[in-house]
Structures are given as structure tokens and as C-alpha cells.
Design a protein around this motif. Structure first.
Motif, short mmCIF file in Angstrom:
data_model
loop_
_atom_site.label_atom_id
_atom_site.label_comp_id
_atom_site.label_asym_id
_atom_site.label_seq_id
_atom_site.Cartn_x
_atom_site.Cartn_y
_atom_site.Cartn_z
N THR A 134 -19.31 5.91 -22.64
CA THR A 134 -18.86 4.56 -22.98
C THR A 134 -19.32 3.62 -21.88
N MET A 135 -19.31 2.32 -22.13
CA MET A 135 -19.93 1.39 -21.19
C MET A 135 -19.28 1.43 -19.81
N GLY A 136 -17.95 1.53 -19.76
CA GLY A 136 -17.29 1.60 -18.47
C GLY A 136 -17.53 2.91 -17.76
N SER A 137 -17.37 4.02 -18.47
CA SER A 137 -17.58 5.32 -17.84
C SER A 137 -19.05 5.53 -17.49
N LEU A 138 -19.96 4.94 -18.27
CA LEU A 138 -21.38 5.01 -17.95
C LEU A 138 -21.69 4.23 -16.69
N ALA A 139 -20.97 3.13 -16.47
CA ALA A 139 -21.15 2.38 -15.23
C ALA A 139 -20.80 3.21 -14.01
N LEU A 140 -19.91 4.19 -14.19
CA LEU A 140 -19.51 5.09 -13.10
C LEU A 140 -20.44 6.28 -12.96
N THR A 141 -21.29 6.50 -13.93
CA THR A 141 -22.16 7.68 -13.98
C THR A 141 -23.41 7.45 -13.16
N GLY A 142 -23.61 8.29 -12.14
CA GLY A 142 -24.72 8.09 -11.21
C GLY A 142 -26.01 8.74 -11.65
N GLN A 143 -26.40 8.54 -12.90
CA GLN A 143 -27.64 9.10 -13.43
C GLN A 143 -28.45 7.97 -14.07
N PRO A 144 -29.45 7.44 -13.35
CA PRO A 144 -30.18 6.26 -13.81
C PRO A 144 -30.78 6.38 -15.21
N ALA A 145 -31.25 7.55 -15.57
CA ALA A 145 -31.87 7.70 -16.89
C ALA A 145 -30.88 7.45 -18.02
N LYS A 146 -29.61 7.81 -17.81
CA LYS A 146 -28.59 7.56 -18.82
C LYS A 146 -28.14 6.11 -18.82
N ARG A 147 -28.19 5.47 -17.66
CA ARG A 147 -27.69 4.11 -17.52
C ARG A 147 -28.69 3.05 -17.98
N ALA A 148 -29.96 3.26 -17.66
CA ALA A 148 -30.97 2.21 -17.80
C ALA A 148 -31.05 1.58 -19.19
N PRO A 149 -31.03 2.36 -20.29
CA PRO A 149 -31.19 1.72 -21.61
C PRO A 149 -30.05 0.78 -22.00
N PHE A 150 -28.93 0.86 -21.29
CA PHE A 150 -27.74 0.11 -21.70
C PHE A 150 -27.33 -0.98 -20.70
N GLU A 151 -28.14 -1.18 -19.70
CA GLU A 151 -27.84 -2.24 -18.74
C GLU A 151 -28.03 -3.62 -19.38
N PRO A 152 -27.27 -4.64 -18.93
CA PRO A 152 -26.35 -4.60 -17.79
C PRO A 152 -25.01 -3.95 -18.14
N LEU A 153 -24.56 -3.10 -17.24
CA LEU A 153 -23.28 -2.43 -17.37
C LEU A 153 -22.21 -3.19 -16.57
N PRO A 154 -20.93 -2.86 -16.75
CA PRO A 154 -19.91 -3.50 -15.93
C PRO A 154 -20.25 -3.42 -14.45
N ALA A 155 -20.09 -4.54 -13.76
CA ALA A 155 -20.54 -4.65 -12.37
C ALA A 155 -19.50 -4.11 -11.40
N GLY A 156 -19.93 -3.97 -10.16
CA GLY A 156 -19.02 -3.63 -9.09
C GLY A 156 -19.03 -2.18 -8.66
N VAL A 157 -19.87 -1.35 -9.30
CA VAL A 157 -19.93 0.07 -8.94
C VAL A 157 -21.09 0.31 -7.98
N GLU A 158 -20.82 1.00 -6.89
CA GLU A 158 -21.84 1.39 -5.92
C GLU A 158 -21.82 2.91 -5.79
N PHE A 159 -22.96 3.49 -5.45
CA PHE A 159 -23.09 4.95 -5.47
C PHE A 159 -23.35 5.52 -4.08
N TYR A 160 -22.79 6.71 -3.84
CA TYR A 160 -22.95 7.43 -2.58
C TYR A 160 -23.48 8.83 -2.87
#
Length: 394
Positions: A134-160
Motif C-alpha cells: 500500500t502507498m504508506g507501507s511502500l513508503a517504508l519499504t527500502g527497495q527502490p525497484a518496488k517504490r519507483a513506479p509509484f512515486e511520489p510516495l508519502p514523504a518523510g521517510v529516510e533509510f538506514y
């Protein structure tokens, strides 16, 4: 006519056409349309904790649906309250409160919204982590290939980097007063079954305590005894502020849960979040049946079975390493033939999964027997050998 014949005409193509059609299952064994039996080493992606057609789940669902089905959360029902109490007891914190939903993605959406309600904006999540689609949980998912087609996603998430406590500490210290939550999986499942390194969860707990940050642990795949403890975070001796659950909790029925304790438990107020089907009495009845079976003795058996499976699979030619906890194992292969091994598995009577080109994920039903574990190991060996031979002949 097989369901596969009309799959593409009836369904969207996001899954592709499955390789086989299953018609029945019992315990850790499923049967396809050709009458072939397969040892199920995937369990619907760690969902069927009690396997297929478990009598406790059948009885609980049958009794509940015959009395009361869906009522929505405008009304109370006994199964949802009892399940909430049982999960509170598992956590061992009387301040805890539970929000029920229908999936792991929804549970993580709820946790994300709890983080927002702290009035802080930053949320930190791990590279290569997976928290849903889902859009929120995808924003938390640190896998660019899954995220890229659906950007912009909810903002404010940073990855470590997962497991790098020094990097995470430095990232937090860039703006600690505005950091709401740190999300993590005790074992990264979709990346190839990668457990957190020793001390990492304790380090995250210490950082969160120092700065008033919510520690959010995604137990969607690891919970309900899967790793040899009820929650995987128990292996580290810490207690998160928010825990998300799904998969094995419902014994095959769709259910998710977000458990919050302390100040996090009071963040949701009437109108701030909801779901029509969450806390459905039938799904909650199934979950209660699961919890009745998955007691301490049962979980101890999961740990023992996990060690047996690990030992047998580690001896297979072509296996480089086995990692994971309990009955959640990642089999690292010597060659990039994981997907080919999955395909060969259908011919050798074993259901496998390949989260990456070199890793097999094993998450069998927790009720799998020792004999089935030994049989599965033999079939996995045959499947790897077939895939290796095919690779060499290419």
C-alpha cells in the motif's frame, strides 16, 4: 477445466499465471489438479501456521460464522475483545492496546499513522526492508525497484543500512527532536531471510529511549512462533513500542494487528483511523484457535524442528549457507539458480520460494512433522541438483 486456463482472462497480470493449481491440503502437504502431492515449504508465505485444514481452525470458524459474521466496529463482539486481551498478555504490558485490520500492509499503515500522530515528521526505515505494498507501507519499504513506479510516495521517510547501529545513531542525531519512529524487521524476509545482527535491536531500543522515538517492529512474517519465540524481538530481550502482525495470526484467514504500548497506545482517538472489516468476528475466532495451539510447548517444538531442517538442508550439495531463526530459514545457494530450483521443485513434489536469485526461503507450516522435514530436504536436494544440471547444460 483448470483454473489456469482462464486465469489471464479473469485476473490482472500482477502475479503472472501460476505454475500449478492446488485443490486441497492437509497439514504440510498440498495436492494439485493432477493428483500430485507437494510438501509445502512456503505455507502461503508464512501464513498457514497450523497448515491446511487444521481441525481447530475449521471448528472455530464454523461455530463463529454460524452465529455471527461481520458486524463492523460500530458494535462489540466477544472474539475481537478476547483476541485483543490474548495479544496484550503475550506482550506482557497492561498499557498495550490493539488495532485490528486485515493484512500486514494495513498493520504497517496504522503504525505509520501512529508515528505521524506524535507530531514529529521523520520516520526511519531500513534499506532492503519490506513493510507492504500500500502507498504508506511502500513508503517504508527500502527497495527502490518496488517504490519507483509509484512515486511520489508519502514523504518523510529516510533509510538506514540494516544492522548498522552507528549509521542509524548518526542519522537520528541529525534531527532527533523531529524523529517520530524507527521501523525494522527482526528478520528481513523478502530480502532473503536476514536476521538482525546481535545487539542491533538493543541498540535501536537505546536510541529510541534516549530521544523519545517510537520503536516499531514489523512481526508480520516473524510473529506467532515462526522464529522459535512468539515474537522474534524476544530473542533480543527488548520490547518495542509498536508491533505489527498478520500472516500466521489468522491460520489462513485475513487478519492484521497493530499493538501499541505506553504513550503510543493512546495516540489513536475516535475518528483518527478505522477499517470496515478489521476485527471481523470470524477472523478473530480463527486467530484465537491459532493461539490456543501455539503455546510455549508448541513454540519449543518449532525451534527444535527449525534446527533439524537447518542441519539437513546445510548438508545438501550446492548449499553455501543456511541462515534464519526457527522455521524461517534462508538457504543461500552456491550458484544463482534459486528460481530454477523453485521450478524444479514442482516436479519433485516440494513448494519453494526464491526471494532472490541465490536464496531459497523456507517457511513451512509450523505443524510440519520430522518425517516431512526429512522428505522435504530430500526433495530440495533433488530440485537443486536438477537446477544445477540445467545451469551447466545452458
Amino acid at each position: 477445466m483448470s483454473a489456469l486456463d482462464n486465469w489471464g482472462e479473469a485476473l490482472m497480470n500482477n502475479y503472472g499465471t501460476p505454475p500449478i493449481e492446488l485443490v486441497s491440503g492437509h497439514g504440510a502437504v498440498v495436492t494439485d489438479t493432477a493428483g500430485r502431492e507437494h510438501i509445502d515449504m512456503l505455507a502461503g508465505i508464512a501464513v498457514n501456521a497450523l497448515g491446511h485444514a487444521h481441525p481447530a481452525v475449521i471448528d472455530a470458524v464454523t461455530r463463529q460464522i454460524s452465529h455471527l459474521g461481520h458486524v463492523s466496529n460500530l458494535f462489540a463482539s466477544q472474539p475481537v475483545v478476547e483476541l485483543g486481551q490474548r495479544l496484550k498478555a503475550k506482550l506482557g504490558d497492561d498499557s498495550a492496546r490493539v488495532f485490528f485490520c486485515n493484512s500486514g500492509g494495513e498493520a504497517n499503515e496504522a503504525a505509520f499513522k501512529l508515528a505521524r500522530l506524535t507530531s514529529r515528521r521523520r520516520v526511519l526505515a531500513a534499506h532492503d526492508g519490506f513493510h507492504g505494498r500500500t502507498m504508506g507501507s511502500l513508503a517504508l519499504t527500502g527497495q527502490p525497484a518496488k517504490r519507483a513506479p509509484f512515486e511520489p510516495l508519502p514523504a518523510g521517510v529516510e533509510f538506514y543500512p540494516y544492522g548498522d547501529i552507528d549509521y542509524l545513531r548518526a542519522l537520528v542525531e541529525m534531527d532527533p527532536a523531529n524523529t517520530a519512529a524507527i521501523f525494522l524487521e527482526p528478520v528481513q524476509g523478502e530480502t532473503g531471510v536476514i536476521p538482525a545482527p546481535g545487539g542491533f535491536l538493543q541498540g535501536v531500543r537505546d536510541i529510541c529511549d534516549a530521544h523519545g522515538i517510537l520503536m516499531v517492529t514489523d512481526e508480520v512474517q516473524t510473529g506467532v512462533g515462526r522464529t522459535g519465540s512468539f515474537f522474534a524481538f524476544e530473542h533480543s530481550g527488548v520490547v518495542p513500542d509498536v508491533i505489527t502482525m498478520a500472516k500466521g495470526l489468522g491460520g489462513g484467514l485475513p487478519i492484521g494487528a497493530t499493538i501499541a504500548r505506553g504513550r503510543a497506545a493512546a495516540l489513536f482517538q475516535p475518528g483518527s483511523h478505522g477499517t470496515t472489516f478489521g476485527g471481523n468476528p470470524v477472523a478473530c475466532a480463527a486467530a484465537l484457535a491459532v493461539l490456543d495451539v501455539v503455546d510455549d510447548a508448541f513454540i519449543a517444538e518449532v525451534a527444535r524442528k527449525g534446527e533439524l531442517l537447518r542441519e539437513l538442508v546445510a548438508q545438501i550439495d550446492g548449499v553455501k549457507a543456511v541462515r534464519g531463526l526457527g522455521l524461517m530459514l534462508g538457504v543461500v545457494l552456491e550458484h544463482e539458480i534459486a528460481k530454477e530450483t523453485v521450478a524444479a521443485g514442482f516436479k519433485h513434489g516440494v513448494i519453494l520460494n526464491a526471494p532472490s536469485s541465490r536464496v531459497l526461503r523456507l517457511t513451512p507450516p509450523l505443524v510440519i512433522t520430522d518425517d516431512e522435514i526429512r522428505g522435504a530436504a530430500g526433495r530440495i536436494a533433488a530440485s537443486i541438483a536438477a537446477a544445477t544440471e540445467g545451469e551447466e547444460n545452458r
